[in-house]
Design a protein around this motif. Structure first.
Motif, mmCIF file in Angstrom:
data_model
loop_
_atom_site.group_PDB
_atom_site.id
_atom_site.type_symbol
_atom_site.label_atom_id
_atom_site.label_comp_id
_atom_site.label_asym_id
_atom_site.label_seq_id
_atom_site.Cartn_x
_atom_site.Cartn_y
_atom_site.Cartn_z
ATOM 1 N N ALA A 18 0.818 -1.191 0.000
ATOM 2 C CA ALA A 18 0.000 0.000 0.000
ATOM 3 C C ALA A 18 0.870 1.267 0.000
ATOM 4 N N PHE A 19 1.964 1.220 0.756
ATOM 5 C CA PHE A 19 2.881 2.367 0.806
ATOM 6 C C PHE A 19 3.398 2.692 -0.590
ATOM 7 N N PHE A 20 3.877 1.675 -1.313
ATOM 8 C CA PHE A 20 4.417 1.906 -2.644
ATOM 9 C C PHE A 20 3.334 2.352 -3.618
ATOM 10 N N SER A 21 2.151 1.747 -3.547
ATOM 11 C CA SER A 21 1.046 2.122 -4.449
ATOM 12 C C SER A 21 0.632 3.574 -4.246
ATOM 13 N N ARG A 22 0.531 3.999 -3.001
ATOM 14 C CA ARG A 22 0.153 5.401 -2.718
ATOM 15 C C ARG A 22 1.186 6.372 -3.270
ATOM 16 N N ASN A 23 2.455 6.003 -3.200
ATOM 17 C CA ASN A 23 3.516 6.889 -3.703
ATOM 18 C C ASN A 23 3.473 7.038 -5.217
ATOM 19 N N LEU A 24 2.959 6.036 -5.906
ATOM 20 C CA LEU A 24 2.914 6.089 -7.370
ATOM 21 C C LEU A 24 1.965 7.171 -7.855
ATOM 22 N N THR A 25 0.806 7.244 -7.255
ATOM 23 C CA THR A 25 -0.207 8.183 -7.740
ATOM 24 C C THR A 25 -0.418 9.374 -6.815
ATOM 25 N N GLY A 26 0.138 9.302 -5.611
ATOM 26 C CA GLY A 26 -0.141 10.357 -4.645
ATOM 27 C C GLY A 26 0.997 11.309 -4.384
ATOM 28 N N THR A 27 2.085 11.199 -5.147
ATOM 29 C CA THR A 27 3.224 12.094 -4.919
ATOM 30 C C THR A 27 3.743 12.632 -6.255
#
Length: 176
Positions: free
Chosen positions: A1-10
């Protein structure tokens, strides 16, 4: 989840997202495979897990952190990379592959063997392809994550990928 959020949320993740889209992957496929991004920082994952009171030594045991030069010091294994989670046949995440997005070596970095992951005993994508393999009685074997994902996205779902260049007998046993 951490990596997935960084893909689209940063903002930094936008470079990884552009790389995946350039490889022809749709947003739906990116979500299906839970692709992500590891920030290009020394301790972003370690800092994230500090909030969960997870000791860095446990992240090292899981293959996510490496020991630093000083005792008790750790840093993130994956930095500045598009992240490909590796799942068991039942769908549990146990490891990661990371594709460099900056001028880094190696180009591909994979999780080491850990107490819950042995590279030569899993096939990438088996969790999503196992039903198609049973139905067709055939398996298309490819080498890389994006090779597998592109074929799966195109509708060829009886496909799996080895986790590296060496195919092992335990991997073959998974598809017979």
């Amino acid at each position: 989840a951490f990596f997935s959020r960084n893909l689209t949320g940063t903002p930094e993740g936008a470079k990884a997202l552009a790389y995946l889209q350039k490889r022809g992957l749709s947003d739906e496929t990116i979500r299906t495979f839970q692709l992500g991004y590891a920030p290009n920082a020394w301790d972003s994952l370690i800092t994230h897990f500090k909030a969960w009171k997870t000791p860095p030594a446990l992240l090292e045991k899981a293959g996510l952190a490496l020991p630093g030069k000083k005792p008790g010091e750790f840093y993130d294994r994956f930095r500045g990379r598009a992240i490909f989670p590796i799942f068991t046949a039942s769908g549990k995440p146990v490891a990661f592959g990371g594709r460099a997005l900056f001028d880094q070596d190696p180009k591909y970095l994979n999780s080491p063997d850990t107490p819950i992951y042995t590279k030569g005993k899993l096939l990438y994508g088996l969790n999503l392809s196992k039903d198609a393999l049973r139905e067709t009685g055939e398996a298309v074997l490819v080498e890389g994550y994006t090779d597998y994902i592109a074929l799966f996205q195109a509708g060829l779902t009886n496909v799996v990928a080895s986790l590296g260049t060496a195919l092992t007998l335990p991997q073959l046993g998974l598809i017979e």
